[in-house]
Write a protein that holds these residues in place. Structure first.
Motif, mmCIF file in Angstrom:
data_model
loop_
_atom_site.group_PDB
_atom_site.id
_atom_site.type_symbol
_atom_site.label_atom_id
_atom_site.label_comp_id
_atom_site.label_asym_id
_atom_site.label_seq_id
_atom_site.Cartn_x
_atom_site.Cartn_y
_atom_site.Cartn_z
ATOM 1 N N TRP A 89 -10.715 -13.404 -2.914
ATOM 2 C CA TRP A 89 -9.978 -14.503 -3.107
ATOM 3 C C TRP A 89 -8.682 -14.657 -4.036
ATOM 4 C CZ3 TRP A 89 -9.758 -18.016 0.394
ATOM 5 C CH2 TRP A 89 -10.902 -18.319 1.149
ATOM 6 N N GLU A 90 -8.997 -13.774 -5.121
ATOM 7 C CA GLU A 90 -7.826 -13.536 -5.890
ATOM 8 C C GLU A 90 -6.575 -12.889 -5.110
ATOM 9 O OE1 GLU A 90 -6.703 -11.227 -10.091
ATOM 10 O OE2 GLU A 90 -8.665 -11.424 -9.664
ATOM 11 N N HIS A 91 -6.970 -11.880 -4.489
ATOM 12 C CA HIS A 91 -5.879 -11.035 -3.795
ATOM 13 C C HIS A 91 -5.340 -12.232 -2.783
ATOM 14 C CE1 HIS A 91 -5.221 -6.879 -1.405
ATOM 15 N NE2 HIS A 91 -4.187 -7.607 -1.930
ATOM 16 N N ILE A 92 -6.047 -12.887 -1.935
ATOM 17 C CA ILE A 92 -5.706 -13.715 -1.036
ATOM 18 C C ILE A 92 -4.679 -14.595 -1.829
ATOM 19 C CG2 ILE A 92 -6.209 -15.647 0.457
ATOM 20 C CD1 ILE A 92 -8.955 -14.127 1.146
ATOM 21 N N ARG A 93 -4.962 -15.375 -2.935
ATOM 22 C CA ARG A 93 -4.208 -16.471 -3.419
ATOM 23 C C ARG A 93 -2.791 -15.826 -3.888
ATOM 24 N NH1 ARG A 93 -9.586 -19.726 -5.091
ATOM 25 N NH2 ARG A 93 -9.782 -20.788 -2.943
ATOM 26 N N GLY A 94 -3.102 -14.451 -4.599
ATOM 27 C CA GLY A 94 -1.967 -13.789 -5.144
ATOM 28 C C GLY A 94 -0.782 -13.434 -3.913
ATOM 29 N N HIS A 95 -1.156 -13.668 -2.696
ATOM 30 C CA HIS A 95 -0.207 -13.358 -1.618
ATOM 31 C C HIS A 95 -0.022 -14.695 -0.914
ATOM 32 C CE1 HIS A 95 -1.267 -8.904 -0.947
ATOM 33 N NE2 HIS A 95 -0.420 -9.155 -2.014
ATOM 34 N N TYR B 81 0.973 -1.299 -0.034
ATOM 35 C CA TYR B 81 -0.035 0.041 -0.058
ATOM 36 C C TYR B 81 0.780 1.171 0.086
ATOM 37 C CZ TYR B 81 -3.568 3.701 1.354
ATOM 38 O OH TYR B 81 -3.906 4.922 1.633
ATOM 39 N N ARG B 82 1.844 1.046 0.705
ATOM 40 C CA ARG B 82 2.799 2.329 0.859
ATOM 41 C C ARG B 82 3.765 2.534 -0.392
ATOM 42 N NH1 ARG B 82 5.222 1.108 6.425
ATOM 43 N NH2 ARG B 82 3.635 -0.680 6.522
ATOM 44 N N ASN B 83 4.194 1.497 -1.097
ATOM 45 C CA ASN B 83 5.129 1.692 -2.021
ATOM 46 C C ASN B 83 4.305 1.716 -3.294
ATOM 47 O OD1 ASN B 83 7.199 1.368 -0.117
ATOM 48 N ND2 ASN B 83 7.291 -0.606 -0.388
ATOM 49 N N GLY B 84 3.227 1.389 -3.601
ATOM 50 C CA GLY B 84 2.645 1.253 -4.665
ATOM 51 C C GLY B 84 1.234 0.414 -4.825
ATOM 52 N N PRO B 85 0.177 0.857 -4.352
ATOM 53 C CA PRO B 85 -0.955 0.221 -4.240
ATOM 54 C C PRO B 85 -1.470 -0.360 -5.775
ATOM 55 C CG PRO B 85 -1.477 2.288 -3.284
ATOM 56 C CD PRO B 85 -0.106 2.543 -3.785
ATOM 57 N N GLN B 86 -1.552 -1.868 -5.804
ATOM 58 C CA GLN B 86 -1.965 -2.369 -6.983
ATOM 59 C C GLN B 86 -3.535 -2.218 -7.416
ATOM 60 O OE1 GLN B 86 0.855 -4.037 -8.511
ATOM 61 N NE2 GLN B 86 1.778 -2.678 -7.173
ATOM 62 N N ALA B 87 -3.905 -2.428 -8.628
ATOM 63 C CA ALA B 87 -5.144 -2.353 -9.101
ATOM 64 C C ALA B 87 -5.737 -3.654 -8.581
ATOM 65 C CB ALA B 87 -5.226 -2.019 -10.688
ATOM 66 N N ASN B 88 -7.050 -3.395 -8.550
ATOM 67 C CA ASN B 88 -7.996 -4.943 -8.091
ATOM 68 C C ASN B 88 -7.330 -5.350 -6.841
ATOM 69 O OD1 ASN B 88 -9.597 -4.610 -10.569
ATOM 70 N ND2 ASN B 88 -8.019 -5.349 -11.561
ATOM 71 N N ARG B 89 -6.854 -4.616 -6.015
ATOM 72 C CA ARG B 89 -6.501 -5.178 -4.590
ATOM 73 C C ARG B 89 -7.107 -4.171 -3.420
ATOM 74 N NH1 ARG B 89 -5.046 -9.091 -6.839
ATOM 75 N NH2 ARG B 89 -3.046 -10.079 -7.151
ATOM 76 N N TYR B 90 -7.326 -4.800 -2.387
ATOM 77 C CA TYR B 90 -8.119 -4.115 -1.182
ATOM 78 C C TYR B 90 -7.216 -3.963 -0.339
ATOM 79 C CZ TYR B 90 -11.390 -6.495 -4.040
ATOM 80 O OH TYR B 90 -12.339 -6.933 -5.286
#
Length: 421
Positions: A351-357, A250-259
């Motif tokens: 879920w895409e965000h969770i699995r992306g991490h 979030y601090r270094n560069g928020p990504q699209a389609n991320r919460y």
């Protein structure tokens, strides 16, 4: 004075109260809080928590008997302060921002979140009021004790599904309001930038650095798990860096389609207190506590953490599917109620965000899960797990840990977590 009590169940640094925690100090605190002159006639001090409940502070339970012009009164309090005894805990925490963060949570963020919920017709209580706080000459916070109000920490049994649904409901409401604030007033939460990954001493501690090597050693000795060893060998040099990228996204560069939300940061069962009706025994409420590493970061930080540090094996091995989907329904409903004007999150997007991490799953499984299960099953003590390498290694061979890992690793493989490492 500190009351005599059975010392074996408590943390060693909470057995003796510091000299400044005395009648005069509590008298000054209560006089300011009650806004009347008062005289403390008696002060009883005991450790506030049991071994394994926490590590990032020192806590005492006090009961102050006092008199005012209106008569005699009693006030049960919790006093939370930084470690003063020389040793590992003080070394690891002395340069951290945990008290500044928690004071801001109690005095700024959480009161505003409750106000926004109340305006939307939701009277959910997110926190217990802090009656005193200071950073100088020492870092201290004082709260009214929740135990006399009927709240307890769950230690000897799993939380029920009803209890956990309430936990995730409160988290979802908090997250939803924080999404609204971030969207409309991002500077309001700009001070909440110190999470787990900003504690250099913590990241360099063997508790963290030895996690993956210990896990790999376990894989090498359990025949049915040996096939997963190459995957973890492959990431061992860079997974801390990948974790940093997630935590600081979030601090270094928020990504699209991320919460992104204001996360609790340490969302486990010992940081919650549950209340049951004294007459009927029916479950009534849960209160979240310990906001020392709350920070604005990906929503996954609390949700994935809950899979490993809050849920039981059955839910963990499904990666928390049912609870997280329930959480999402409350999140969505609350966002609508508070008038969120940003792009609404979707369940599939979450879920895409969770699995992306996935690296966060790897980290929690290899560094924290074994320790948590060792404490929950009372197999090993927290201080030994943190300070003694041999004890820490034993946690990787506990039946409860191996059982979960033997289910989680095939699940990760099926989801493609080991591809393109």
């Amino acid at each position: 004075m500190t009351e005599n009590t059975d010392t074996s169940q408590f943390n060693a640094d909470e057995l003796q109260a510091p000299a400044w925690l005395n009648v005069q100090f509590i008298e000054e605190v209560l006089s300011a809080y009650e806004k009347v002159p008062l005289h403390v006639t008696d002060l009883k001090i005991t450790p506030a928590t049991a071994q394994g409940d926490h590590y990032a502070s020192v806590m005492f339970r006090t009961v102050a008997e006092y008199t005012t012009e209106k008569g005699k009164f009693s006030k049960p309090l919790i006093v939370k302060t930084m470690p003063e005894q020389e040793g590992h805990k003080k070394d690891m925490l002395s340069k951290s921002h945990i008290f500044e963060t928690e004071i801001l949570m109690y005095t700024k963020a959480l009161p505003e979140f409750e106000r926004i919920l109340q305006e939307a017709g939701d009277n959910t209580k997110l926190y217990v009021p802090c009656i005193y706080h200071s950073l100088e000459p020492r870092q201290v916070m004082i709260f009214e004790d929740l135990v006399p109000q009927g709240y307890t920490v769950i230690r000897d049994r799993p939380a029920t599904k009803e209890e956990l649904k309430k936990v995730f409901s409160k988290l979802a409401k908090w997250h939803a309001v924080s999404m609204k604030v971030i969207n409309e007033r991002p500077d309001f939460l700009k001070e909440f930038k110190y999470g787990m990954w900003d504690m250099t001493e913590f990241l360099n501690d063997p508790m963290v650095t030895s996690g993956l090597p210990c896990f790999i050693e376990m894989l090498d000795k359990v025949p049915e798990l040996m096939k997963y060893k190459p995957y973890f060998e492959k990431i061992k040099e860079n997974y801390i860096q990948r974790m940093s990228e997630i935590m600081l996204e979030y601090r270094n560069g928020p990504q699209a389609n991320r919460y992104y939300v204001l996360c609790h940061g340490d969302f486990h069962i010992r940081n919650m207190m549950f209340k049951n009706n004294k007459k009927t025994g029916a479950f009534e409420d849960v209160m979240l506590v310990d906001f020392q590493i709350s920070n604005v970061c990906p929503i996954t930080v609390d949700l994935t953490y809950s899979v490993y540090m809050l849920m039981e094996s059955e839910e963990r091995c499904e990666l928390g599917k049912d609870f997280i989907n329930y959480y999402f329904t409350v999140l969505e409903d609350t966002l609508q109620k508070v008038g969120f004007k940003g792009e609404m999150p979707t369940q599939s997007g979450l879920w895409e965000h969770i699995r992306g991490h996935r690296y966060y799953d790897f980290f929690l499984m290899t560094s924290f899960l074994g320790m948590m299960l060792a404490i929950k099953t009372k197999s090993l003590k927290l201080t030994d797990l943190i300070l003694d390498p041999e004890t820490r290694q034993k946690s990787y061979f506990l039946d409860a840990f191996l059982k979960d890992v033997k289910t989680l690793l095939p699940k990760f493989e099926k989801l493609g977590y080991f591809e393109n490492l």
